[in-house]
Write a protein that holds these residues in place. Sequence first.
Motif, PDB file in Angstrom:
ATOM      1  N   LEU A   1       4.127 -15.047   1.006  1.00  0.00           N
ATOM      2  CA  LEU A   1       4.217 -13.981   0.007  1.00  0.00           C
ATOM      3  C   LEU A   1       4.234 -12.610   0.678  1.00  0.00           C
ATOM      4  O   LEU A   1       4.983 -11.708   0.277  1.00  0.00           O
ATOM      5  CB  LEU A   1       3.045 -14.072  -0.973  1.00  0.00           C
ATOM      6  CG  LEU A   1       3.048 -15.237  -1.966  1.00  0.00           C
ATOM      7  CD1 LEU A   1       1.782 -15.231  -2.801  1.00  0.00           C
ATOM      8  CD2 LEU A   1       4.277 -15.150  -2.869  1.00  0.00           C
ATOM      9  N   GLY A   2       3.397 -12.448   1.694  1.00  0.00           N
ATOM     10  CA  GLY A   2       3.379 -11.169   2.388  1.00  0.00           C
ATOM     11  C   GLY A   2       4.657 -10.900   3.146  1.00  0.00           C
ATOM     12  O   GLY A   2       5.112  -9.748   3.244  1.00  0.00           O
ATOM     13  N   ARG A   3       5.265 -11.947   3.696  1.00  0.00           N
ATOM     14  CA  ARG A   3       6.505 -11.768   4.456  1.00  0.00           C
ATOM     15  C   ARG A   3       7.679 -11.442   3.538  1.00  0.00           C
ATOM     16  O   ARG A   3       8.598 -10.702   3.918  1.00  0.00           O
ATOM     17  CB  ARG A   3       6.784 -13.048   5.261  1.00  0.00           C
ATOM     18  CG  ARG A   3       8.069 -13.004   6.064  1.00  0.00           C
ATOM     19  CD  ARG A   3       8.020 -11.903   7.098  1.00  0.00           C
ATOM     20  NE  ARG A   3       9.267 -11.826   7.854  1.00  0.00           N
ATOM     21  CZ  ARG A   3      10.390 -11.247   7.414  1.00  0.00           C
ATOM     22  NH1 ARG A   3      10.437 -10.709   6.208  1.00  0.00           N
ATOM     23  NH2 ARG A   3      11.468 -11.213   8.184  1.00  0.00           N
ATOM     24  N   ASP A   4       7.690 -11.927   2.301  1.00  0.00           N
ATOM     25  CA  ASP A   4       8.789 -11.669   1.373  1.00  0.00           C
ATOM     26  C   ASP A   4       8.767 -10.244   0.815  1.00  0.00           C
ATOM     27  O   ASP A   4       9.795  -9.771   0.310  1.00  0.00           O
ATOM     28  CB  ASP A   4       8.753 -12.664   0.210  1.00  0.00           C
ATOM     29  CG  ASP A   4       9.069 -14.083   0.667  1.00  0.00           C
ATOM     30  OD1 ASP A   4       9.704 -14.230   1.739  1.00  0.00           O
ATOM     31  OD2 ASP A   4       8.656 -15.035  -0.033  1.00  0.00           O
ATOM     32  N   VAL A   5       7.591  -9.596   0.850  1.00  0.00           N
ATOM     33  CA  VAL A   5       7.426  -8.224   0.331  1.00  0.00           C
ATOM     34  C   VAL A   5       7.963  -8.131  -1.098  1.00  0.00           C
ATOM     35  O   VAL A   5       8.962  -7.442  -1.377  1.00  0.00           O
ATOM     36  CB  VAL A   5       8.128  -7.178   1.232  1.00  0.00           C
ATOM     37  CG1 VAL A   5       7.673  -5.774   0.859  1.00  0.00           C
ATOM     38  CG2 VAL A   5       7.873  -7.461   2.694  1.00  0.00           C
ATOM     39  N   PRO A   6       7.327  -8.810  -2.056  1.00  0.00           N
ATOM     40  CA  PRO A   6       7.840  -8.787  -3.440  1.00  0.00           C
ATOM     41  C   PRO A   6       7.452  -7.497  -4.156  1.00  0.00           C
ATOM     42  O   PRO A   6       6.510  -6.805  -3.782  1.00  0.00           O
ATOM     43  CB  PRO A   6       7.163 -10.005  -4.075  1.00  0.00           C
ATOM     44  CG  PRO A   6       5.879 -10.144  -3.319  1.00  0.00           C
ATOM     45  CD  PRO A   6       6.168  -9.699  -1.915  1.00  0.00           C
ATOM     46  N   HIS A   7       8.205  -7.206  -5.222  1.00  0.00           N
ATOM     47  CA  HIS A   7       7.881  -6.040  -6.050  1.00  0.00           C
ATOM     48  C   HIS A   7       6.822  -6.374  -7.096  1.00  0.00           C
ATOM     49  O   HIS A   7       6.048  -5.500  -7.497  1.00  0.00           O
ATOM     50  CB  HIS A   7       9.150  -5.538  -6.753  1.00  0.00           C
ATOM     51  CG  HIS A   7      10.234  -5.123  -5.797  1.00  0.00           C
ATOM     52  ND1 HIS A   7      11.284  -5.951  -5.476  1.00  0.00           N
ATOM     53  CD2 HIS A   7      10.421  -3.983  -5.093  1.00  0.00           C
ATOM     54  CE1 HIS A   7      12.092  -5.339  -4.621  1.00  0.00           C
ATOM     55  NE2 HIS A   7      11.588  -4.136  -4.369  1.00  0.00           N
ATOM     56  N   ILE A   8       6.800  -7.611  -7.556  1.00  0.00           N
ATOM     57  CA  ILE A   8       5.832  -8.045  -8.571  1.00  0.00           C
ATOM     58  C   ILE A   8       5.207  -9.345  -8.086  1.00  0.00           C
ATOM     59  O   ILE A   8       5.918 -10.260  -7.645  1.00  0.00           O
ATOM     60  CB  ILE A   8       6.504  -8.258  -9.949  1.00  0.00           C
ATOM     61  CG1 ILE A   8       7.106  -6.944 -10.460  1.00  0.00           C
ATOM     62  CG2 ILE A   8       5.487  -8.796 -10.951  1.00  0.00           C
ATOM     63  CD1 ILE A   8       7.846  -7.095 -11.779  1.00  0.00           C
ATOM     64  N   LEU A   9       3.890  -9.428  -8.197  1.00  0.00           N
ATOM     65  CA  LEU A   9       3.146 -10.627  -7.819  1.00  0.00           C
ATOM     66  C   LEU A   9       2.621 -11.307  -9.069  1.00  0.00           C
ATOM     67  O   LEU A   9       2.012 -10.663  -9.944  1.00  0.00           O
ATOM     68  CB  LEU A   9       1.980 -10.285  -6.894  1.00  0.00           C
ATOM     69  CG  LEU A   9       2.301 -10.016  -5.423  1.00  0.00           C
ATOM     70  CD1 LEU A   9       1.041  -9.582  -4.674  1.00  0.00           C
ATOM     71  CD2 LEU A   9       2.892 -11.271  -4.777  1.00  0.00           C
ATOM     72  N   LEU A  10       2.829 -12.601  -9.138  1.00  0.00           N
ATOM     73  CA  LEU A  10       2.287 -13.432 -10.210  1.00  0.00           C
ATOM     74  C   LEU A  10       1.321 -14.421  -9.569  1.00  0.00           C
ATOM     75  O   LEU A  10       1.758 -15.353  -8.874  1.00  0.00           O
ATOM     76  CB  LEU A  10       3.417 -14.168 -10.949  1.00  0.00           C
ATOM     77  CG  LEU A  10       4.553 -13.298 -11.507  1.00  0.00           C
ATOM     78  CD1 LEU A  10       5.632 -14.177 -12.158  1.00  0.00           C
ATOM     79  CD2 LEU A  10       4.017 -12.284 -12.508  1.00  0.00           C
ATOM     80  N   LEU A  11       0.052 -14.211  -9.793  1.00  0.00           N
ATOM     81  CA  LEU A  11      -0.980 -15.027  -9.150  1.00  0.00           C
ATOM     82  C   LEU A  11      -1.738 -15.809 -10.217  1.00  0.00           C
ATOM     83  O   LEU A  11      -2.370 -15.220 -11.107  1.00  0.00           O
ATOM     84  CB  LEU A  11      -1.966 -14.143  -8.359  1.00  0.00           C
ATOM     85  CG  LEU A  11      -1.338 -13.206  -7.319  1.00  0.00           C
ATOM     86  CD1 LEU A  11      -2.430 -12.389  -6.625  1.00  0.00           C
ATOM     87  CD2 LEU A  11      -0.528 -13.996  -6.302  1.00  0.00           C
ATOM     88  N   ASP A  12      -1.663 -17.111 -10.122  1.00  0.00           N
ATOM     89  CA  ASP A  12      -2.347 -18.004 -11.068  1.00  0.00           C
ATOM     90  C   ASP A  12      -3.446 -18.757 -10.313  1.00  0.00           C
ATOM     91  O   ASP A  12      -3.141 -19.651  -9.508  1.00  0.00           O
ATOM     92  CB  ASP A  12      -1.346 -18.980 -11.690  1.00  0.00           C
ATOM     93  CG  ASP A  12      -1.997 -19.883 -12.734  1.00  0.00           C
ATOM     94  OD1 ASP A  12      -3.125 -19.552 -13.176  1.00  0.00           O
ATOM     95  OD2 ASP A  12      -1.391 -20.914 -13.077  1.00  0.00           O
ATOM     96  N   GLU A  13      -4.673 -18.401 -10.591  1.00  0.00           N
ATOM     97  CA  GLU A  13      -5.841 -18.982  -9.927  1.00  0.00           C
ATOM     98  C   GLU A  13      -5.667 -18.986  -8.403  1.00  0.00           C
ATOM     99  O   GLU A  13      -5.673 -20.052  -7.756  1.00  0.00           O
ATOM    100  CB  GLU A  13      -6.106 -20.417 -10.428  1.00  0.00           C
ATOM    101  CG  GLU A  13      -6.402 -20.532 -11.903  1.00  0.00           C
ATOM    102  CD  GLU A  13      -7.758 -19.913 -12.277  1.00  0.00           C
ATOM    103  OE1 GLU A  13      -8.552 -19.601 -11.358  1.00  0.00           O
ATOM    104  OE2 GLU A  13      -8.015 -19.738 -13.475  1.00  0.00           O
ATOM    105  N   PRO A  14      -5.528 -17.820  -7.788  1.00  0.00           N
ATOM    106  CA  PRO A  14      -5.294 -17.791  -6.339  1.00  0.00           C
ATOM    107  C   PRO A  14      -6.523 -18.121  -5.504  1.00  0.00           C
ATOM    108  O   PRO A  14      -6.397 -18.358  -4.298  1.00  0.00           O
ATOM    109  CB  PRO A  14      -4.860 -16.339  -6.098  1.00  0.00           C
ATOM    110  CG  PRO A  14      -5.544 -15.570  -7.166  1.00  0.00           C
ATOM    111  CD  PRO A  14      -5.585 -16.461  -8.362  1.00  0.00           C
TER     112      PRO A  14
END
Length: 305
Positions: free
Chosen positions: A84-97
Motif C-alpha cells: 500500500l505504501g509503495r502504490d502511493v494511493p490517493h484514498i485508503l480503504l482500511l477494513d479492520e487493519p
Amino acid sequence: ELQPSMGDVRPHGHLKLGRFTQHFVDVLDLEATPLEFFTKMYPSDAREDLRKYLGRFGVSGKMQVQKMDELSDGQKSRVVFAKLGRDVPHILLLDEPTNHLDMESIDALALAVNAYSGGLVLVSHDMRLISQVAKEIWICNDRTITRYKGDILNFKLDMRHQMGLEGEQVGKLRGDASVAKKSESKKKEADAKAAAAAAKQKRIQDAKKISVAPPLLQTPVATTTTNGSTWDADNTKPTPSSSGVNNLEPLGRALPTTAPASSSAPASSSSGGTKYIPMHLRNKKEGDADAPPKSSYVPPHLRNR
C-alpha cells in the motif's frame, strides 16, 4: 468490486485506491517470497532498494526470502502494508487493519494514519487505534447524523450507561498506548520520589534518637548530727534525738549490710602482742608453729634474701 444498482460511478482517470480488507491474503502470491513478489510487482525498482523498503515495514533478513505461505498472519499484514505504501494511493480503504497486529504495529499504524494527507475510510473496533486517530465522532441514528460533543472516552461511557452496564470506567482508555505509557512512567517516578523521601525521613529520625539512661532513684536517708538531732528524709527539718548521744540507728538501717567476717581471720588483740597475718601468709604461718616468732614483717620478695 460492487457495481452500483442505480446510476454510475465515474472516478478520475489517475485516481489510485488502496484497499486493506480482512481477506488481505488474496492480493498476495503465497508461493512466492516477499522479495520475489515485490520484484514482480515493481520490476523497474532495484533489488537492493526493494530490500531496504521491505525492511522499513519489519520484513527483513530471512523473512524476505521465505515463502509467504510459511509466514504468520502478522508478517503477511506487513507485506500488504508495504505494498500500500509503495502504490502511493490517493484514498485508503482500511477494513479492520489491526487484525493480527501487535501493539507496536498498531501504534505505528496510528502514526502513519495521522500523517497521511489523502482520503481515508477506516473501519475498526480496536480502541487502541481509534483513541489515537479519531478526531471527531458523528452519530448516525434515526435517519439523522449528529456530531457528538466529546471524545471517544466520553462516547464509550455514554454507551455503557445506555446499555445499563454497572460501574464506570475510570481514567483513560486501556487502548490508548501513549496515555498508558505516560501514566505508568509518572507513577513510577512518583513512587521513587516517595520512597526516597521516606528513607530520608527515617535517617533523620534515627539520627535524632539518643539513648539516655534513666536517673538513679535516690533513697532518702535520715542522718543524725553530732548534737543528737536527726534530719528528715527531705533534709529540711532537724528533729531532736530521743537520747543525748548520737543516734546512728537510722543511718545504720540505710547503709548496706556487709557479710560477717570470716572466723579464720584472726582478731587483733588489744595488748599488741599478736600481729595481723595477711591472707597469703596464713598457711605458711600455721605450718611453722614451732618456729620462733619474728619481730617484724618481711615482704615476700625479700624473704629469700
